[in-house]
Structures are given as structure tokens and as C-alpha cells.
Design a protein around this motif. Structure first.
Motif, PDB file in Angstrom:
ATOM      1  N   ARG A  30      -6.511  17.627 -16.944  1.00  0.00           N
ATOM      2  CA  ARG A  30      -6.647  16.467 -16.065  1.00  0.00           C
ATOM      3  C   ARG A  30      -7.839  15.644 -16.531  1.00  0.00           C
ATOM      4  NH1 ARG A  30      -8.957  17.678 -10.488  1.00  0.00           N
ATOM      5  NH2 ARG A  30      -7.200  19.127 -10.360  1.00  0.00           N
ATOM      6  N   ILE A  31      -7.681  14.342 -16.589  1.00  0.00           N
ATOM      7  CA  ILE A  31      -8.757  13.446 -17.029  1.00  0.00           C
ATOM      8  C   ILE A  31      -8.958  12.372 -15.979  1.00  0.00           C
ATOM      9  CG2 ILE A  31      -9.477  11.750 -18.764  1.00  0.00           C
ATOM     10  CD1 ILE A  31      -7.693  13.340 -20.751  1.00  0.00           C
ATOM     11  N   ILE A  32     -10.214  12.154 -15.633  1.00  0.00           N
ATOM     12  CA  ILE A  32     -10.592  11.069 -14.722  1.00  0.00           C
ATOM     13  C   ILE A  32     -11.620  10.212 -15.447  1.00  0.00           C
ATOM     14  CG2 ILE A  32     -11.644  10.497 -12.494  1.00  0.00           C
ATOM     15  CD1 ILE A  32     -10.644  13.293 -11.573  1.00  0.00           C
ATOM     16  N   ALA A  33     -11.375   8.925 -15.523  1.00  0.00           N
ATOM     17  CA  ALA A  33     -12.247   8.039 -16.292  1.00  0.00           C
ATOM     18  C   ALA A  33     -12.588   6.789 -15.491  1.00  0.00           C
ATOM     19  CB  ALA A  33     -11.574   7.646 -17.609  1.00  0.00           C
ATOM     20  N   VAL A  34     -13.790   6.279 -15.744  1.00  0.00           N
ATOM     21  CA  VAL A  34     -14.270   5.056 -15.094  1.00  0.00           C
ATOM     22  C   VAL A  34     -14.999   4.226 -16.141  1.00  0.00           C
ATOM     23  CG1 VAL A  34     -15.814   4.110 -13.335  1.00  0.00           C
ATOM     24  CG2 VAL A  34     -14.496   6.182 -12.838  1.00  0.00           C
ATOM     25  N   GLY A  69     -13.177  -7.135 -19.678  1.00  0.00           N
ATOM     26  CA  GLY A  69     -11.875  -7.526 -20.195  1.00  0.00           C
ATOM     27  C   GLY A  69     -11.337  -6.597 -21.263  1.00  0.00           C
ATOM     28  N   SER A  70     -12.169  -5.699 -21.777  1.00  0.00           N
ATOM     29  CA  SER A  70     -11.708  -4.732 -22.772  1.00  0.00           C
ATOM     30  C   SER A  70     -10.901  -3.634 -22.078  1.00  0.00           C
ATOM     31  CB  SER A  70     -12.896  -4.129 -23.523  1.00  0.00           C
ATOM     32  OG  SER A  70     -13.732  -3.406 -22.640  1.00  0.00           O
ATOM     33  N   PRO A  71     -10.140  -2.848 -22.823  1.00  0.00           N
ATOM     34  CA  PRO A  71      -9.313  -1.801 -22.189  1.00  0.00           C
ATOM     35  C   PRO A  71     -10.161  -0.789 -21.411  1.00  0.00           C
ATOM     36  CG  PRO A  71      -8.619  -2.174 -24.450  1.00  0.00           C
ATOM     37  CD  PRO A  71      -9.888  -2.942 -24.273  1.00  0.00           C
ATOM     38  N   ALA A  72      -9.577  -0.261 -20.363  1.00  0.00           N
ATOM     39  CA  ALA A  72     -10.262   0.755 -19.569  1.00  0.00           C
ATOM     40  C   ALA A  72     -10.384   2.050 -20.373  1.00  0.00           C
ATOM     41  CB  ALA A  72      -9.500   1.008 -18.277  1.00  0.00           C
ATOM     42  N   ILE A  73     -11.449   2.779 -20.129  1.00  0.00           N
ATOM     43  CA  ILE A  73     -11.607   4.095 -20.742  1.00  0.00           C
ATOM     44  C   ILE A  73     -10.538   5.031 -20.205  1.00  0.00           C
ATOM     45  CG2 ILE A  73     -13.119   6.148 -20.709  1.00  0.00           C
ATOM     46  CD1 ILE A  73     -15.462   4.268 -21.103  1.00  0.00           C
ATOM     47  N   ASP A  74      -9.934   5.804 -21.104  1.00  0.00           N
ATOM     48  CA  ASP A  74      -8.908   6.760 -20.715  1.00  0.00           C
ATOM     49  C   ASP A  74      -8.964   7.960 -21.657  1.00  0.00           C
ATOM     50  OD1 ASP A  74      -7.739   5.922 -23.099  1.00  0.00           O
ATOM     51  OD2 ASP A  74      -6.209   4.693 -22.123  1.00  0.00           O
ATOM     52  N   GLY A  75      -7.971   8.803 -21.577  1.00  0.00           N
ATOM     53  CA  GLY A  75      -7.973  10.019 -22.378  1.00  0.00           C
ATOM     54  C   GLY A  75      -7.857   9.797 -23.866  1.00  0.00           C
ATOM     55  N   LYS A  76      -7.455   8.596 -24.283  1.00  0.00           N
ATOM     56  CA  LYS A  76      -7.306   8.287 -25.704  1.00  0.00           C
ATOM     57  C   LYS A  76      -8.493   7.488 -26.258  1.00  0.00           C
ATOM     58  CE  LYS A  76      -3.909   9.187 -27.599  1.00  0.00           C
ATOM     59  NZ  LYS A  76      -3.579  10.424 -28.348  1.00  0.00           N
ATOM     60  N   THR A  77      -9.485   7.206 -25.419  1.00  0.00           N
ATOM     61  CA  THR A  77     -10.677   6.493 -25.879  1.00  0.00           C
ATOM     62  C   THR A  77     -11.519   7.400 -26.761  1.00  0.00           C
ATOM     63  OG1 THR A  77     -10.721   5.168 -23.862  1.00  0.00           O
ATOM     64  CG2 THR A  77     -12.756   5.268 -25.134  1.00  0.00           C
ATOM     65  N   VAL A  78     -12.027   6.858 -27.850  1.00  0.00           N
ATOM     66  CA  VAL A  78     -12.803   7.630 -28.823  1.00  0.00           C
ATOM     67  C   VAL A  78     -14.295   7.527 -28.513  1.00  0.00           C
ATOM     68  CG1 VAL A  78     -13.365   7.912 -31.275  1.00  0.00           C
ATOM     69  CG2 VAL A  78     -11.030   7.293 -30.581  1.00  0.00           C
ATOM     70  N   PHE A  79     -14.988   8.656 -28.548  1.00  0.00           N
ATOM     71  CA  PHE A  79     -16.436   8.747 -28.337  1.00  0.00           C
ATOM     72  C   PHE A  79     -17.069   9.513 -29.505  1.00  0.00           C
ATOM     73  CE2 PHE A  79     -14.517   8.590 -24.179  1.00  0.00           C
ATOM     74  CZ  PHE A  79     -15.397   7.925 -23.344  1.00  0.00           C
ATOM     75  N   GLU A  80     -18.317   9.208 -29.814  1.00  0.00           N
ATOM     76  CA  GLU A  80     -19.102  10.124 -30.644  1.00  0.00           C
ATOM     77  C   GLU A  80     -19.452  11.338 -29.773  1.00  0.00           C
ATOM     78  OE1 GLU A  80     -22.519   8.064 -32.143  1.00  0.00           O
ATOM     79  OE2 GLU A  80     -21.364   6.879 -33.581  1.00  0.00           O
ATOM     80  N   GLY A 127     -19.617   3.851 -19.210  1.00  0.00           N
ATOM     81  CA  GLY A 127     -18.265   4.379 -19.131  1.00  0.00           C
ATOM     82  C   GLY A 127     -18.275   5.889 -19.259  1.00  0.00           C
ATOM     83  N   LEU A 128     -17.446   6.559 -18.471  1.00  0.00           N
ATOM     84  CA  LEU A 128     -17.443   8.019 -18.415  1.00  0.00           C
ATOM     85  C   LEU A 128     -16.028   8.548 -18.311  1.00  0.00           C
ATOM     86  CD1 LEU A 128     -20.252   8.186 -15.777  1.00  0.00           C
ATOM     87  CD2 LEU A 128     -20.412   9.527 -17.876  1.00  0.00           C
ATOM     88  N   ALA A 129     -15.806   9.713 -18.915  1.00  0.00           N
ATOM     89  CA  ALA A 129     -14.547  10.426 -18.748  1.00  0.00           C
ATOM     90  C   ALA A 129     -14.871  11.896 -18.508  1.00  0.00           C
ATOM     91  CB  ALA A 129     -13.659  10.279 -19.977  1.00  0.00           C
ATOM     92  N   ILE A 130     -14.260  12.470 -17.483  1.00  0.00           N
ATOM     93  CA  ILE A 130     -14.390  13.897 -17.201  1.00  0.00           C
ATOM     94  C   ILE A 130     -13.021  14.531 -17.364  1.00  0.00           C
ATOM     95  CG2 ILE A 130     -14.724  15.607 -15.369  1.00  0.00           C
ATOM     96  CD1 ILE A 130     -17.053  14.083 -14.367  1.00  0.00           C
ATOM     97  N   GLY A 131     -12.992  15.673 -18.054  1.00  0.00           N
ATOM     98  CA  GLY A 131     -11.758  16.405 -18.219  1.00  0.00           C
ATOM     99  C   GLY A 131     -11.915  17.840 -17.760  1.00  0.00           C
ATOM    100  N   VAL A 132     -10.887  18.398 -17.160  1.00  0.00           N
ATOM    101  CA  VAL A 132     -10.859  19.806 -16.776  1.00  0.00           C
ATOM    102  C   VAL A 132      -9.489  20.367 -17.144  1.00  0.00           C
ATOM    103  CG1 VAL A 132     -12.510  19.563 -14.878  1.00  0.00           C
ATOM    104  CG2 VAL A 132     -10.059  19.300 -14.423  1.00  0.00           C
ATOM    105  N   VAL A 133      -9.453  21.685 -17.321  1.00  0.00           N
ATOM    106  CA  VAL A 133      -8.194  22.385 -17.512  1.00  0.00           C
ATOM    107  C   VAL A 133      -8.064  23.370 -16.365  1.00  0.00           C
ATOM    108  CG1 VAL A 133      -6.838  23.874 -19.007  1.00  0.00           C
ATOM    109  CG2 VAL A 133      -8.379  22.180 -20.016  1.00  0.00           C
ATOM    110  N   GLU A 134      -7.084  23.145 -15.502  1.00  0.00           N
ATOM    111  CA  GLU A 134      -6.870  24.012 -14.339  1.00  0.00           C
ATOM    112  C   GLU A 134      -5.528  24.697 -14.514  1.00  0.00           C
ATOM    113  OE1 GLU A 134      -7.599  23.882  -9.519  1.00  0.00           O
ATOM    114  OE2 GLU A 134      -7.282  22.018 -10.626  1.00  0.00           O
ATOM    115  N   GLY A 135      -5.570  26.035 -14.632  1.00  0.00           N
ATOM    116  CA  GLY A 135      -4.369  26.728 -15.046  1.00  0.00           C
ATOM    117  C   GLY A 135      -4.094  26.355 -16.490  1.00  0.00           C
ATOM    118  N   ARG A 136      -2.977  25.793 -16.754  1.00  0.00           N
ATOM    119  CA  ARG A 136      -2.672  25.266 -18.097  1.00  0.00           C
ATOM    120  C   ARG A 136      -2.522  23.752 -18.081  1.00  0.00           C
ATOM    121  NH1 ARG A 136      -1.382  29.124 -21.792  1.00  0.00           N
ATOM    122  NH2 ARG A 136      -1.046  31.252 -21.023  1.00  0.00           N
ATOM    123  N   SER A 137      -3.000  23.134 -16.987  1.00  0.00           N
ATOM    124  CA  SER A 137      -2.807  21.696 -16.823  1.00  0.00           C
ATOM    125  C   SER A 137      -4.110  20.936 -17.076  1.00  0.00           C
ATOM    126  CB  SER A 137      -2.303  21.394 -15.410  1.00  0.00           C
ATOM    127  OG  SER A 137      -1.089  22.060 -15.166  1.00  0.00           O
TER     128      SER A 137
END
Length: 457
Positions: free
Chosen positions: A58-62, A69-80, A46-56
Motif C-alpha cells: 500500500r502506498i500513500i503519497a502527498v 502543476g507537475s504530476p502528483a507523487i505516486d508509487g512510480k515517482t523516482v527518488f534518490e 513531497g512524501l510517499a509512505i509504503g507498507v506491506v500488510e500481509g502480502r498486499s
């Protein structure tokens, strides 16, 4: 056994090219294709990439947080986040310098409890700056094998840290040269906590996290954060335990989410007014060389310089996760990468920052052959590839590991009885024998180059 909280990319540093006049993040579909390919080829679960473009942001996760069956990875998923934690520690240091609470030149001994002895050499004491720039002379990790290899720092308490310091002899003068040290950064975090009179976790929370609104970044997880934690995986994508790092928290104990880390990244790109912004600016200036051409170190941050281009970055790895955080202060190009597997993802981060920085070539998972332990034992030893640079080969049971000078230890996988490959980066080693049939050297294959190394006595 992986016992690293990061380090530089194993055996290789990726160098960016010229900065674009106006940075634009790669299209979301392009980023999603990179993530999907990594998962399809067994490089992550599972992977999440985040960027800040301007002041916005953006997160893309897979991928998913756990089993099917577990929840999809998203911006609120916790990682070490492993050693990305170190820049929290060094920004905290810079913030305390700005307040006048400490000075970079302070001997660390000055901020530790009475009775704790810190080693010195030739009359030179280890300073806070030495700890923050990985040039203290302290080793990367504590000596000796952990009680539980699956949670290798769990039994290394603050008391054991202080006990270790009292018996350790420095191999070189403090400040003399760069050597990545988890132990040194853990000591820095503890010294700052002692100076402030509160726990390291609370100090970072008060001074950095709360001002930036990072409510999902903690060492000690609440029940809600624990429920959102992604399952960590090793390089073989097998589930592994989470790590506890009580004695070296400043080196790699933090857990966070993509959404929270983008708040921090945004502050690094565009530092806020006031003490915290001033601390971030102080932390990212180049201070000392880091032992590799075009690479230096600021306060914790590694800095790649090529012409006018400067990439400020750090990465991290624990037993089941890998992280990357980087940005160019001028063009504002940036990237955050979080993975729920320990395999290397730094190339993805550099590629998002600079599209001319290449992605690692990927192939389908390779077959691993079985090699007798008596054969593996023949390869154990140290091999010199260049003056001051060697690879140490060690064995635990039916597995070999390789550790390059100043870098973490990584497992080797057998493609044949003499040729082995790494999974964290695209690299292989092949062992060579002399006319008498004794192992006399190896060859490192990486980046299209073949680098021979002789076995040292």
C-alpha cells in the motif's frame, strides 16, 4: 554543505517498544494526515509512505514531483534513496558468500586490482566484514572539500578512491569499533564488482533487482525514469541538484520508486526461497555493536533491540532527498518513507512500524536571524559533551554547521546571536561565554534534556 549519504538520526536514536502480537498498519487517513502536516509545516515538498500488510503493498503519497502543476507523487515517482543503497550492497555481499565467491573474512585487498594498496594496522587487514559492519577504520567521507559542493561526490572516481586508500593511515585497528563510513561501503561495492568482473550497477541488477522485478531501480536513469524523478529540495525547501556518486556507488548512488522498494521490503519481511532469500536472512543478523545502547549492526542494516523486539532498518539522505526502510522480522511490521526534501523523516518510519514510537513535535517554520561572520567565527571549535562524544562546529561564510562524533554534518540556523537550531531534527545549541567573554562551551537542547559541553583547546 550537506555531504552525507545517511547516517543515524542526528544526535538521537528512536527506540521502539514491545512488539504487537498482530501488526496492523495505521489507517490510510492517519498516514495521510502525518504527510500533510509535514508539508504544511515546511518539512518536505513531497512524501510517499509504503507498507506491506500481509502480502498486499500500500502506498500513500502527498505532494508533487516538481513545481505547481507537475504530476502528483505516486508509487512510480523516482527518488534518490541515499544510504538505503548500502543494504543492496550488503545483501549482494551475502549472496556472493552463499555462492562461495567470497568469504566475510576475506581481506578486501584480495578482491582489488593488482597495485591497489589498502591500509592495515598492527598486522590486521580490513576484511569484507569490517566494511559491511562500518568498523574498518576508514573515514565517513573522503578528505578534502569537493570541487562542486552542490554535487559533492561527482569528482570522486574509483581511481581517486584507490589513490586515497594508498595514502590513508588507519586511526584504529580494523574491526575495533563502529564508525559509519560511506567510503568503506563504497569500497565494498567496488570490491564485489571487481571480483565478479562486471560493473557494480549491473551486478546488483542481475543478482537482486531483476529477481525481485525491480525494473525502476537504477543508478543510471533511463529517459523514462528521469521524467519521473521528483525534484529534490534542501532543508529550506529550495530546489537542489541531483547527486552523482561514481566512486562510492555502493554507499548511496541508487534511485528508486516506492513501488519498487516495497518489492524489496516484502522480500525482507518474507525472504523468498533460494540464494537471494538466504542472503537477506544472512544480512539481517546482528554482528557487532554500533556505539549506542541497544543498537547493533548486521551486514549494513542497523538493528534496534529492546527486550524481544528487533527493528532492522536503514535510512539515507542526499542533498535533496531523505529515505527510510525498516521492519520487524517477527511481527512483520514495516515501513518505507521517501521524501523529496533532505529533512529528517525517520520518526515517521518508526512510528508506522510501532505506533508508540513518537513523532517529532512540529511547529511552523522558525524565523532565522542574521549573525555577523566575526561572531560566528568565535563559535568554531570542538565541544566535548561526554567522553568519546563531541560536537564539531565549523563555519562556511555566514553559516555554521554541527557534526557530532560518528554522525554527518548538519547546518545550524540562528534563532539569536547565541542560540541556533537544526532543521533535520528537533535540537538546538546555545553557546556560553566565560567571565572574560570568551566562548567556553555550549549546551545541547534535545528531547527535554540540556547537555552541556566544554570547548576543547
Amino acid at each position: 554543505m550537506v555531504r552525507t549519504l545517511l547516517g543515524l538520526a542526528a544526535f538521537v536514536t528512536l527506540l521502539p517498544t514491545a512488539a504487537p502480537a498482530q501488526w496492523k498498519a495505521p489507517p490510510p487517513d492517519s498516514i495521510r494526515t502525518i504527510l500533510t502536516d509535514r508539508i504544511a509545516k515546511g518539512r518536505s515538498s513531497g512524501l510517499a509512505i509504503g507498507v506491506v500488510e500481509g502480502r498486499s503493498p500500500r502506498i500513500i503519497a502527498v505532494g508533487r514531483r516538481g513545481a505547481t502543476g507537475s504530476p502528483a507523487i505516486d508509487g512510480k515517482t523516482v527518488f534518490e534513496i541515499g544510504s538505503v543503497s548500502k543494504v543492496f550492497t550488503t545483501v549482494l555481499l551475502a549472496e556472493m558468500v552463499g555462492r562461495g565467491e567470497v568469504k566475510l573474512e576475506d581481506p578486501v585487498q584480495q578482491h582489488l586490482p593488482v597495485g591497489v594498496r589498502v591500509p592495515s594496522r598492527n598486522g590486521k587487514a580490513i576484511t569484507l566484514l569490517d566494511l559491511a559492519t562500518a568498523s574498518s577504520g576508514l573515514p565517513s567521507v573522503p578528505e578534502g572539500e569537493p570541487t562542486d559542493p552542490s554535487n559533492p561526490y561527482a569528482d570522486f572516481t574509483v581511481a581517486k578512491l584507490y589513490s586515497f586508500l594508498s595514502t590513508f593511515t588507519l586511526p584504529r585497528d580494523p574491526g575495533a569499533s563502529y564508525e559509519y563510513s560511506n567510503l568503506g561501503m563504497g569500497l565494498l561495492g567496488q570490491a564485489l564488482a571487481e571480483r565478479a568482473g562486471k560493473s557494480y550497477e549491473q551486478l546488483v541488477t542481475d543478482r537482486i533487482l531483476e529477481p525481485l522485478g525491480m525494473s525502476d531501480t537504477r543508478i543510471t536513469l533511463t529517459r523514462d525514469l528521469a521524467l519521473r524523478l521528483a525534484q529534490g529540495h534542501d532543508a529550506d525547501l529550495q530546489p537542489v541538484r541531483n547527486w552523482d556518486i561514481p566512486g562510492l556507488a555502493g554507499a548511496g548512488a541508487w534511485r528508486s520508486t516506492a513501488s519498487d522498494m516495497l518489492r524489496f521490503l516484502a522480500a525482507c519481511i518474507d525472504p523468498p526461497k533460494g540464494p537471494l532469500g538466504e542472503a537477506i536472512i544472512l544480512s539481517i543478523g546482528s554482528r557487532r555493536p554500533a556505539g549506542i545502547p541497544a543498537l547493533s549492526i548486521g551486514l549494513g542494516w542497523h538493528i534496534l533491540q529492546r527486550g524481544d523486539r528487533r527493528i532492522v532498518w536503514h535510512n539515507g539522505e542526499t542533498g535533496g532527498y531523505h529515505s527510510f526502510l525498516g521492519f520487524d522480522p517477527v511481527s512483520k511490521s514495516n515501513a518505507l518513507v521517501l521524501s523529496s526534501s533532505s529533512g529528517d523523516i525517520d520518526d515517521v518510519g518508526f512510528h508506522v512500524i510501532d505506533g508508540t514510537s513518537p513523532l517529532q513535535p512540529l511547529s511552523a517554520p522558525r524565523s532565522v536571524v542574521s549573525v555577523a561572520e566575526v561572531v560566528l567565527q568565535q563559535y568554531v571549535g570542538r565541544y566535548e559533551l561526554a567522553p568519546g562524544f563531541s560536537i564539531e562546529i565549523t563555519r562556511v561564510g555566514a553559516a555554521l554547521s554541527a557534526q557530532a562524533t560518528g554522525q554527518p554534518k548538519f547546518r545550524l540556523y540562528a534563532a539569536s546571536p547565541i542560540r541556533f537550531f537544526l532543521k533535520v531534527v528537533v535540537a538546538e545549541v546555545e553557546f556560553k561565554k566565560d567571565s572574560a567573554g570568551k566562548v567556553s562551551g555550549l549546551v545541547l537542547f534535545q528531547n527535554g534534556r540540556e547537555t552541556p559541553g566544554r570547548r576543547l583547546p
